[in-house]
Scaffold this active site. Structure first.
Site, PDB file in Angstrom:
ATOM      1  CG  ASP A  98      -2.037   1.018   1.095  1.00  0.00           C
ATOM      2  OD1 ASP A  98      -2.394   1.377  -0.043  1.00  0.00           O
ATOM      3  OD2 ASP A  98      -2.568   1.449   2.141  1.00  0.00           O
TER       4      ASP A  98
ATOM      5  CG  HIS B  39      -4.594  10.384   2.860  1.00  0.00           C
ATOM      6  ND1 HIS B  39      -5.650  10.288   3.750  1.00  0.00           N
ATOM      7  CD2 HIS B  39      -3.719   9.400   3.208  1.00  0.00           C
ATOM      8  CE1 HIS B  39      -5.423   9.287   4.586  1.00  0.00           C
ATOM      9  NE2 HIS B  39      -4.259   8.732   4.283  1.00  0.00           N
TER      10      HIS B  39
ATOM     11  NE  ARG C  57       4.071  13.500  10.935  1.00  0.00           N
ATOM     12  CZ  ARG C  57       3.467  12.509  10.276  1.00  0.00           C
ATOM     13  NH1 ARG C  57       3.292  11.356  10.850  1.00  0.00           N
ATOM     14  NH2 ARG C  57       3.041  12.696   9.045  1.00  0.00           N
TER      15      ARG C  57
ATOM     16  CG  ASP D 173      -5.718   0.200   3.574  1.00  0.00           C
ATOM     17  OD1 ASP D 173      -5.764  -0.897   4.145  1.00  0.00           O
ATOM     18  OD2 ASP D 173      -4.821   1.043   3.766  1.00  0.00           O
TER      19      ASP D 173
HETATM   20 MN    MN Z   1      -4.146   2.818   2.834  1.00  0.00          MN
END
Ligand code: MN
Length: 414
Positions: A124, A131, A140, A231
């Site tokens: 992946d 994103h 962060r 995912d």
């Molecule tokens: Mn992913």
């Protein structure tokens, strides 16, 4: 537009220009290769049995397999011959298949679609700048949103191939360790932050040996086709576990793919330029030509027993900062091998605006902006009983090439 003697709607995902490959079975018929055409599946095993494909000089046994791997391994010259044969045989005015029509054409609604490919390895990537920036800000802070390497290489991780399931297979909410309060010790329980990731995957149809590399120029020879990819992610597990080695149990409880593999030949008319890459990338990542694809993507949520779905995002594959050729060039630059059946996913594809974000984490901004459902409820993440549907299609000058959908229901934890 091509016309076929098989009648289908103008807005079908599967006109004669598409012809995606999949694996199906019925109560009577064992696993075999099918090709989608309108509302129908072409039973390729039955078609091969007519003898009409004998002149193609390919091993017709590939159509009677449990997976597409042997078909993909024939190579693009062979699969392009199959494509041309089908476009001729099903063209309006061609009656060579009419005597066999009833055995060769089945309604999609009467077959069960199966996992199309035996997935060898799964990688992946993390190739959408929007994103990566959004998640970076949330995890962060704004100053460190993009890591220093992000614009120099397509970041990725190796995932778990055997927990990839086909559309229609439901998944259970995962359990695990999380740390909801930074000042307290971690806790164990059900994930409270199950999320989708709007992605697309591509499948490898040509192998390499250890030590070899694939250039951006030749990368497309290795890509057989594409699927929609969800995912699944447990954000609370992911957030606590991911440093320093990256995603693990927050990801590997399941990923979902669409059943039809759309070939790169079908997608050829929809090439577009990708984003300008600045700073300039190293020579092995440079490329020529249009390597992005204009594929509309949308995500819908259907709560349990709801009469309506709610669209929560619409994005586009063309937003990806790193293209598939660059991903493959990077993946193999160290001599890592490719195998037929390897799956590479894009990473969440977020667009520039909040309605084009590719995960609930971003859409509801870490739970601070709940999303209204058509049935009056709201969502920060995915609840038990929710079905998440991803759809994708290309459209241009009256031609529509679609991917169908990937649809998955989240069940309570076992
Ligand atoms: Mn992913």
């Amino acid at each position: 537009m091509r016309n076929s003697w098989v009648k289908y709607d103008t807005y079908t995902d599967f006109p004669l220009e598409n012809l995606p490959f999949g694996i199906f079975k019925t109560a009577m018929l064992s696993h075999r290769v099918g090709v989608a055409l309108g509302e129908y599946v072409i039973d390729m095993q039955a078609l091969a049995a007519t003898g009409l494909m004998n002149d193609l000089a390919i091993d017709l046994a590939v159509f009677s397999q449990n997976y597409l791997n042997p078909l993909m391994a024939l190579g693009k010259k062979a699969t392009q011959k199959i494509r041309t044969f089908l476009q001729t045989a099903f063209a309006e005015g061609n009656d060579s298949l009419l005597p066999y029509k009833d055995s060769v054409l089945l309604l999609q609604s009467e077959v069960e679609m199966c996992l199309p490919v035996y997935i060898r390895d799964y990688t992946d990537f993390y190739s959408s700048e929007e994103h990566a920036t959004n998640v970076g800000i949330m995890f962060r802070g704004k100053e460190n949103a993009l890591m220093p390497n992000w614009k120099h290489l397509p970041v990725g991780y190796h995932g778990r191939a055997s927990s990839i399931v086909v559309s229609g297979v439901n998944l259970h909410r995962p359990k695990g360790q999380t740390r909801p309060d930074d000042n307290l010790p971690p806790v164990f329980g059900f994930s409270k932050q199950v999320d989708f990731e709007l992605e697309m995957g591509f499948l490898i149809g040509k192998e390499t040996n250890l030590g070899e590399t694939v250039s951006t120029e030749h990368a497309e020879d290795y890509i057989f086709g594409m699927v929609l990819f969800n995912d699944w992610s447990a954000r609370d597990i992911q957030k606590w576990e991911y440093v320093p080695l990256g995603p693990f149990l927050g990801k590997n409880f399941g990923s979902s793919i669409s059943a039809w593999v759309v070939t790169m030949d079908a997608l050829e008319p929809f090439r577009v330029a990708g984003p300008v890459q600045n700073p300039e990338v190293l020579p092995y990542l440079q490329y020529e030509g249009n390597k992005n694809y204009d594929i509309h993507l949308e995500v819908l949520i259907e709560p349990e027993n709801a009469s309506q779905t709610t669209q929560v995002s619409h994005s586009n594959h063309k937003y990806l900062y790193w293209n598939m050729a660059q991903q493959l060039a990077h993946h193999t630059i160290n001599g890592c091998n490719l195998n037929v059946g390897d799956m590479m996913a894009s990473g969440t594809i977020s667009g520039p605006t909040p309605d084009s974000y590719g995960s609930m984490l971003e859409i509801a901004w870490k739970g601070t902006k709940p999303v209204q459902m058509a049935n009056g409820t709201e969502r920060k993440f995915i609840l038990d009983g929710d079905t998440v549907i991803i759809k994708g299609f290309c459209e241009k000058e009256g031609l529509r090439i679609g991917f169908g959908e990937v649809k998955t229901k989240i069940l309570p934890a076992l």
